[in-house]
Every structure is written in structure tokens, then in C-alpha cells.
Design a protein around this motif. Structure first.
Motif, PDB file in Angstrom:
ATOM      1  N   PRO A 133       0.780  -1.235   0.000  1.00  0.00           N
ATOM      2  CA  PRO A 133       0.000   0.000   0.000  1.00  0.00           C
ATOM      3  C   PRO A 133       0.810   1.282   0.000  1.00  0.00           C
ATOM      4  O   PRO A 133       0.279   2.332  -0.309  1.00  0.00           O
ATOM      5  N   HIS A 134       2.078   1.216   0.364  1.00  0.00           N
ATOM      6  CA  HIS A 134       2.828   2.457   0.527  1.00  0.00           C
ATOM      7  C   HIS A 134       3.610   2.878  -0.710  1.00  0.00           C
ATOM      8  O   HIS A 134       4.200   3.939  -0.742  1.00  0.00           O
ATOM      9  N   ALA A 135       3.659   2.026  -1.740  1.00  0.00           N
ATOM     10  CA  ALA A 135       4.527   2.295  -2.885  1.00  0.00           C
ATOM     11  C   ALA A 135       4.096   3.564  -3.617  1.00  0.00           C
ATOM     12  O   ALA A 135       2.925   3.768  -3.898  1.00  0.00           O
ATOM     13  N   ASP A 136       5.061   4.413  -3.923  1.00  0.00           N
ATOM     14  CA  ASP A 136       4.837   5.624  -4.707  1.00  0.00           C
ATOM     15  C   ASP A 136       5.561   5.424  -6.037  1.00  0.00           C
ATOM     16  O   ASP A 136       6.722   5.808  -6.197  1.00  0.00           O
ATOM     17  N   LEU A 137       4.877   4.798  -6.979  1.00  0.00           N
ATOM     18  CA  LEU A 137       5.547   4.370  -8.205  1.00  0.00           C
ATOM     19  C   LEU A 137       5.969   5.542  -9.066  1.00  0.00           C
ATOM     20  O   LEU A 137       6.858   5.398  -9.913  1.00  0.00           O
ATOM     21  N   GLN A 138       5.358   6.715  -8.887  1.00  0.00           N
ATOM     22  CA  GLN A 138       5.752   7.878  -9.667  1.00  0.00           C
ATOM     23  C   GLN A 138       7.206   8.244  -9.413  1.00  0.00           C
ATOM     24  O   GLN A 138       7.877   8.805 -10.286  1.00  0.00           O
ATOM     25  N   ALA A 139       7.699   7.928  -8.224  1.00  0.00           N
ATOM     26  CA  ALA A 139       9.078   8.293  -7.873  1.00  0.00           C
ATOM     27  C   ALA A 139      10.105   7.340  -8.460  1.00  0.00           C
ATOM     28  O   ALA A 139      11.301   7.598  -8.363  1.00  0.00           O
ATOM     29  N   ARG A 140       9.661   6.224  -9.057  1.00  0.00           N
ATOM     30  CA  ARG A 140      10.596   5.315  -9.707  1.00  0.00           C
ATOM     31  C   ARG A 140      11.135   5.959 -10.986  1.00  0.00           C
ATOM     32  O   ARG A 140      10.470   6.788 -11.610  1.00  0.00           O
ATOM     33  N   SER A 141      12.328   5.539 -11.382  1.00  0.00           N
ATOM     34  CA  SER A 141      12.958   6.089 -12.576  1.00  0.00           C
ATOM     35  C   SER A 141      13.277   4.959 -13.553  1.00  0.00           C
ATOM     36  O   SER A 141      13.134   3.780 -13.217  1.00  0.00           O
ATOM     37  N   PRO A 142      13.756   5.284 -14.763  1.00  0.00           N
ATOM     38  CA  PRO A 142      14.200   4.226 -15.676  1.00  0.00           C
ATOM     39  C   PRO A 142      15.363   3.398 -15.143  1.00  0.00           C
ATOM     40  O   PRO A 142      15.669   2.346 -15.714  1.00  0.00           O
ATOM     41  N   TRP A 143      16.024   3.846 -14.102  1.00  0.00           N
ATOM     42  CA  TRP A 143      17.094   3.059 -13.490  1.00  0.00           C
ATOM     43  C   TRP A 143      16.574   2.127 -12.396  1.00  0.00           C
ATOM     44  O   TRP A 143      17.365   1.442 -11.729  1.00  0.00           O
ATOM     45  N   SER A 144      15.259   2.081 -12.192  1.00  0.00           N
ATOM     46  CA  SER A 144      14.683   1.216 -11.163  1.00  0.00           C
ATOM     47  C   SER A 144      14.830  -0.252 -11.545  1.00  0.00           C
ATOM     48  O   SER A 144      14.990  -0.613 -12.711  1.00  0.00           O
ATOM     49  N   ARG A 145      14.726  -1.099 -10.536  1.00  0.00           N
ATOM     50  CA  ARG A 145      14.700  -2.545 -10.724  1.00  0.00           C
ATOM     51  C   ARG A 145      13.438  -3.099 -10.059  1.00  0.00           C
ATOM     52  O   ARG A 145      12.883  -2.498  -9.146  1.00  0.00           O
ATOM     53  N   LEU A 146      13.007  -4.252 -10.524  1.00  0.00           N
ATOM     54  CA  LEU A 146      11.927  -5.014  -9.889  1.00  0.00           C
ATOM     55  C   LEU A 146      10.628  -4.225  -9.790  1.00  0.00           C
ATOM     56  O   LEU A 146       9.842  -4.415  -8.861  1.00  0.00           O
ATOM     57  N   GLY A 147      10.395  -3.346 -10.778  1.00  0.00           N
ATOM     58  CA  GLY A 147       9.198  -2.519 -10.716  1.00  0.00           C
ATOM     59  C   GLY A 147       7.901  -3.298 -10.744  1.00  0.00           C
ATOM     60  O   GLY A 147       6.906  -2.878 -10.172  1.00  0.00           O
ATOM     61  N   GLY A 148       7.885  -4.469 -11.378  1.00  0.00           N
ATOM     62  CA  GLY A 148       6.662  -5.255 -11.433  1.00  0.00           C
ATOM     63  C   GLY A 148       6.629  -6.410 -10.462  1.00  0.00           C
ATOM     64  O   GLY A 148       5.752  -7.286 -10.557  1.00  0.00           O
ATOM     65  N   VAL A 149       7.564  -6.446  -9.531  1.00  0.00           N
ATOM     66  CA  VAL A 149       7.668  -7.562  -8.591  1.00  0.00           C
ATOM     67  C   VAL A 149       6.978  -7.197  -7.286  1.00  0.00           C
ATOM     68  O   VAL A 149       7.248  -6.156  -6.692  1.00  0.00           O
ATOM     69  N   GLU A 150       6.077  -8.069  -6.843  1.00  0.00           N
ATOM     70  CA  GLU A 150       5.314  -7.783  -5.630  1.00  0.00           C
ATOM     71  C   GLU A 150       6.131  -7.978  -4.368  1.00  0.00           C
ATOM     72  O   GLU A 150       6.002  -7.222  -3.400  1.00  0.00           O
ATOM     73  N   ALA A 151       7.015  -9.003  -4.361  1.00  0.00           N
ATOM     74  CA  ALA A 151       7.805  -9.293  -3.167  1.00  0.00           C
ATOM     75  C   ALA A 151       8.980 -10.182  -3.555  1.00  0.00           C
ATOM     76  O   ALA A 151       9.006 -10.769  -4.644  1.00  0.00           O
ATOM     77  N   VAL A 152       9.960 -10.255  -2.666  1.00  0.00           N
ATOM     78  CA  VAL A 152      11.028 -11.243  -2.782  1.00  0.00           C
ATOM     79  C   VAL A 152      11.000 -12.123  -1.539  1.00  0.00           C
ATOM     80  O   VAL A 152      10.684 -11.660  -0.441  1.00  0.00           O
ATOM     81  N   ARG A 153      11.312 -13.402  -1.759  1.00  0.00           N
ATOM     82  CA  ARG A 153      11.443 -14.345  -0.648  1.00  0.00           C
ATOM     83  C   ARG A 153      12.919 -14.684  -0.509  1.00  0.00           C
ATOM     84  O   ARG A 153      13.590 -14.994  -1.500  1.00  0.00           O
ATOM     85  N   LEU A 154      13.426 -14.626   0.723  1.00  0.00           N
ATOM     86  CA  LEU A 154      14.865 -14.719   0.968  1.00  0.00           C
ATOM     87  C   LEU A 154      15.218 -15.955   1.778  1.00  0.00           C
ATOM     88  O   LEU A 154      14.529 -16.304   2.748  1.00  0.00           O
ATOM     89  N   PHE A 155      16.331 -16.583   1.369  1.00  0.00           N
ATOM     90  CA  PHE A 155      16.888 -17.708   2.107  1.00  0.00           C
ATOM     91  C   PHE A 155      18.375 -17.444   2.318  1.00  0.00           C
ATOM     92  O   PHE A 155      19.075 -17.028   1.390  1.00  0.00           O
ATOM     93  N   PRO A 156      18.870 -17.678   3.524  1.00  0.00           N
ATOM     94  CA  PRO A 156      20.277 -17.341   3.808  1.00  0.00           C
ATOM     95  C   PRO A 156      21.226 -18.353   3.182  1.00  0.00           C
ATOM     96  O   PRO A 156      20.833 -19.487   2.858  1.00  0.00           O
ATOM     97  N   PRO A 157      22.486 -17.972   2.995  1.00  0.00           N
ATOM     98  CA  PRO A 157      23.476 -18.943   2.543  1.00  0.00           C
ATOM     99  C   PRO A 157      23.678 -20.022   3.597  1.00  0.00           C
ATOM    100  O   PRO A 157      23.363 -19.835   4.774  1.00  0.00           O
ATOM    101  N   GLY A 158      24.214 -21.155   3.173  1.00  0.00           N
ATOM    102  CA  GLY A 158      24.377 -22.271   4.095  1.00  0.00           C
ATOM    103  C   GLY A 158      25.587 -22.157   4.994  1.00  0.00           C
ATOM    104  O   GLY A 158      25.844 -23.052   5.808  1.00  0.00           O
ATOM    105  N   GLU A 159      26.343 -21.078   4.854  1.00  0.00           N
ATOM    106  CA  GLU A 159      27.547 -20.878   5.662  1.00  0.00           C
ATOM    107  C   GLU A 159      27.721 -19.388   5.913  1.00  0.00           C
ATOM    108  O   GLU A 159      27.019 -18.565   5.309  1.00  0.00           O
TER     109      GLU A 159
END
Length: 449
Positions: A4-30
Motif C-alpha cells: 500500500p505504501h509504494a509511490d511508483l511515480q518516484a521510480r525512474s528508468p534506473w529502477s529494478r523489480l518494478g513489477g515484482v510484488e515481493a522477494v522471498r529470501l533464504f540465507p546462505p548455508g555458511e
């Protein structure tokens, strides 16, 4: 996008992941182990862009940070009629010598606090022109009145085009008369830096006096150093209570910008929390950036630190130590970073003297307390900080409140909560578009959702 908080107008052509809703993270094994170079400094990049735009003659800036904030700064110069070329991480800017070729324009500063505080003074310093300066939703909620009041006292013509004390602003050329000006230092040092950057184009010397003590004075030191690099005559008291600028303008130059200490801190934190070792190969004790001081907080938590002029190494302990209180006034951008690390420590950590971060891209104190609570972690808010208690975080989808530093800090907790999700991951494009790729390089699993 459901966040709900995203202000997409502030994104630029240098943005990444503009169409991605979320990332799921897993730590390295060491434990995290790496030697890496971090991108350029946001603070230095945006100062250099404004200085190059004001300067007489061309400038070449190597090592710029290609982020949303820098994009909007460069785009503002283009909209003002200056020649701007970007090739890789190098920007070439044909300066206007204190004048803007386009006499009337609508300009957008996005969510960039630096640009929002640096561009209006640069516009007001010109003898001609009429400019409407707009900002993102969140930036339009952040304070701007101290800057406007200071500019008006120097003879600038600045009006509010909407709500009093907020963006948008209508800035009319006419130049700065100069003379003494007093600026409150308790909210943001960027107000002081903004006035200083424009001061060499005033008709007579400008004397800036800072009232009530200054938040993060090191950033004003960076401003002064860069002004001098572009040829300005600046004198300052040791405590920066009074700063004097002589008229004379700037001259274009070639400059290699230094790396970002704030970005490096996330990787130092990963080394500390995982018991690993990270060497950042392009930032060290030679920097004026205050956030490098975060490594000394990590030392209090048991980490070992090696500092060289342009290299910093952090080795983590078996378990992070807590049980202390620390002022982060000088490096308040690291408030979310330390709040996340405290979850993995052996005792609570209290952060103090950072009330001003409630007025950044989010209310960072409230945002971190809320999101840690969603992980089942106790976090007690205080007016000027928070206390975080260690615990076992449970995986959840967290809301970064459209704040790049909240997103990057919460991601650290994947070390303790595999499967943690960060919504709106594109928000890191404000200062670190490639952050998630860096985590992959360190061995993290990063799934886009």
C-alpha cells in the motif's frame, strides 16, 4: 502491486523489480564471506550533479550512483536545458554558470531529500527563470519550510504552490542578495547544505549560522569539501556554527566520486551477524561519510574491524553482543540496520538521538517497530529511538513502507528467518537498485514473487 505504501511515480528508468510484488529470501548455508566493491555514494553523487550544473564549463563525474535519486537530479538539469550525457557510471554535464537555458519549466525531484533541498536554492540563485518544483507523495510530506525561510531571508523569491510548508514550490529567479542567514540544524543538515551550494552565486558574501546544533554535521563537511573542489571559497568554524562563502561561482572539473558508506554497512552487518567476513574494497578511513562509523558499533557487538584508507574488513563473532545503548545521531541512516541486528544479539539494544528519522522516507522508528512486531519480536518505541529485544523471528511478509533503508535492513533478518519476504522490493532503487543481486552474489536465495 498490493503493497500500500509504494509511490511508483518516484521510480525512474534506473529502477529494478518494478513489477515484482515481493522477494522471498533464504540465507546462505555458511557464514557470509566476500570481497566486494559497493556503488557510488548517493550523497556525493547528488551534490556533484548540482555543482556541475551550476558550474561554468563542462564536468565529468566518474563513479556516479545510478539510482532513482540521481536519475531525477540529472533529469532536472536536462529539463533546465543543460547538456547531460551518461555512459556507464560516468556523467558528463555542461554547466550553466549560474544560469539556466530554459527560463520556465516544471521540475520533479522524486523522493530525493537531497535533490529536494539542493535544487530550489540553485534555481533561486539564477537571475532569471520561473520554475515549479514538484516532489513525490512522501517527499511532499517532509519539511521544507526551514529552507524556504532561509532562502527568503537571502532575497530569494520562493512561494508555496500548494500547502504552506510543503512541496510543490514555485521558485522565481532574481538571484540571492547574500548576507547573514540562520538555519535550524535539528531537523536536517540538508537545509544548510542546500543554501551553501547556491551561496557562491549570491551578490555579496553569505554567512550561514546554524541554530540549535546540527544533525549529522559530517554531511555539511562533505558539502564544503565538494564546493572547494569546484573552486568555491568557503571558510567554516571547527564546529560549523558559522560558515562563510565568498561570491565567485564554480568551475567545471573532472571528479571521481567515492563509494557509499551507507550501502557498505549492510554487508558489514551481514558479516557480523553470520560470523563471516566481508571486505569492502572501495571505502575506508579516508572518507568523510559518517556511516562508516557503524563499524565501531559492530565492534561493540563483538566484531573485529580492519580499516585502511580505501578498504574496510569486518569479521563477525560467534554471537552478536547486545545489552547496550548507543546514540546514532551522527549516522542515523543506520537506525534500521542496527534494529535488525539487535534481534540476533544476546541482549537488548537501545538506539537514541534519532528523532529526526521519523521524517525521512518513512517514520523509520515506527516502521521498524511495526515490522519487527510482525516477526514476533519485541520493539519498544521511544520519542528519539527504540529498544529492540532479541528473539527468534518467524518468517512473514514485511512491508518496507516504501523506504529503501527499511527494505534493505529487514532483509538482514533472513539470516534468522529463512523464507522471510520483503514486499515492494523495487523501493531499494532509490539508492541501491542492485541490492538484491548483491545478496545473490553473497549466496542468498532470492525468489521473486
Amino acid at each position: 502491486m498490493s503493497e500500500p505504501h509504494a509511490d511508483l511515480q518516484a521510480r525512474s528508468p534506473w529502477s529494478r523489480l518494478g513489477g515484482v510484488e515481493a522477494v522471498r529470501l533464504f540465507p546462505p548455508g555458511e557464514p557470509v564471506a566476500a570481497a566486494l566493491a559497493v556503488p557510488g555514494s548517493k550523497s556525493v553523487t547528488n551534490r556533484a550533479i548540482i555543482l556541475a550544473g551550476l558550474a561554468a564549463g563542462a564536468s565529468e563525474l566518474a563513479g556516479i550512483l545510478k539510482s532513482d535519486d540521481a536519475w531525477w537530479a540529472l533529469q532536472a538539469l536536462r529539463d533546465l536545458g543543460l547538456e547531460v550525457e551518461v555512459e556507464g557510471e560516468t556523467a558528463r554535464i555542461g554547466g550553466g554558470g549560474g544560469r539556466w537555458p530554459v527560463g520556465e519549466a516544471e521540475l520533479y525531484v522524486g523522493a530525493a531529500g537531497t535533490l529536494g533541498r539542493f535544487l530550489p536554492p540553485a534555481l533561486a540563485a539564477a537571475e532569471e527563470g520561473r520554475y515549479l518544483v514538484r516532489a513525490s507523495r512522501r517527499m511532499s510530506q517532509r519539511p521544507i519550510a526551514p529552507l524556504v525561510d532561509a532562502l527568503r531571508s537571502l532575497g530569494a523569491r520562493v512561494e508555496y504552490a500548494g500547502e504552506e510548508g510543503r512541496f510543490p514550490l514555485l521558485v522565481s529567479g532574481g538571484g540571492l542578495e547574500g548576507g547573514p542567514v540562520t538555519i535550524p540544524g535539528s531537523v536536517s543538515s540538508q537545509f544548510t547544505s542546500g543554501v551553501l551550494l547556491a551561496a557562491p552565486y549570491a551578490r555579496r558574501p553569505v554567512t550561514v549560522r546554524v541554530a540549535g546544533g546540527m544533525v549529522q554535521p559530517a554531511y555539511v563537511q562533505i558539502t564544503i569539501a565538494m564546493m572547494r573542489a569546484f573552486g568555491a571559497a568557503v571558510e567554516a568554524d571547527d564546529d560549523l556554527a558559522e560558515i562563510r562563502v565568498t561570491p565567485g561561482g564554480y568551475r567545471g572539473r573532472r571528479l571521481t566520486l567515492e563509494a557509499d558508506a551507507s550501502s557498505a554497512a549492510y554487508f558489514f552487518a551481514l558479516a557480523a551477524a553470520s560470523g563471516g567476513e566481508v571486505a569492502v574494497t572501495n571505502i575506508g578511513s579516508a572518507t568523510l561519510q559518517p556511516d562508516l562509523g557503524f563499524v565501531h558499533v559492530l565492534e561493540r557487538m563483538g566484531a573485529k574491524v580492519e580499516l585502511a584508507p580505501n578498504r574496510t574488513v569486518v569479521r563477525g563473532p560467534e554471537r552478536l553482543r547486545g545489552g547496550f545503548s548507543v546514540s546514532l545521531r551522527a549516522m542515523s541512516d543506520q537506525t534500521p540496520t542496527l534494529a535488525a541486528l539487535a534481534v540476533m544479539a544476546d541482549g537488548p539494544v537501545t538506539i537514541t538521538d534519532v528523532a529526526h528519522v521519523r521524517h525521512h522516507e518513512s517514520d523509520r522508528i515506527a516502521a521498524m517497530a511495526a515490522e519487527l512486531g510482525r516477526l514476533g519480536i519485541r520493539a519498544d518505541e521511544h520519542p528519539d529511538g527504540l529498544t529492540v529485544w532479541p528473539g527468534r523471528p518467524r518468517p512473514a511478509r514485511l512491508d518496507p513502507h516504501d523506504d529503501h533503508r527499511i527494505a534493505m535492513s529487514l532483509a538482514l533478518l533472513a539470516l534468522a528467518a529463512p523464507g522471510l519476504e520483503i514486499a515492494n522490493p523495487g523501493t531499494t532503487s532509490k539508492t541501491f537498485p542492485d541490492y538484491w543481486d548483491f545478496l545473490k552474489r553473497l549466496g542468498f536465495g532470492v525468489e521473486t514473487l
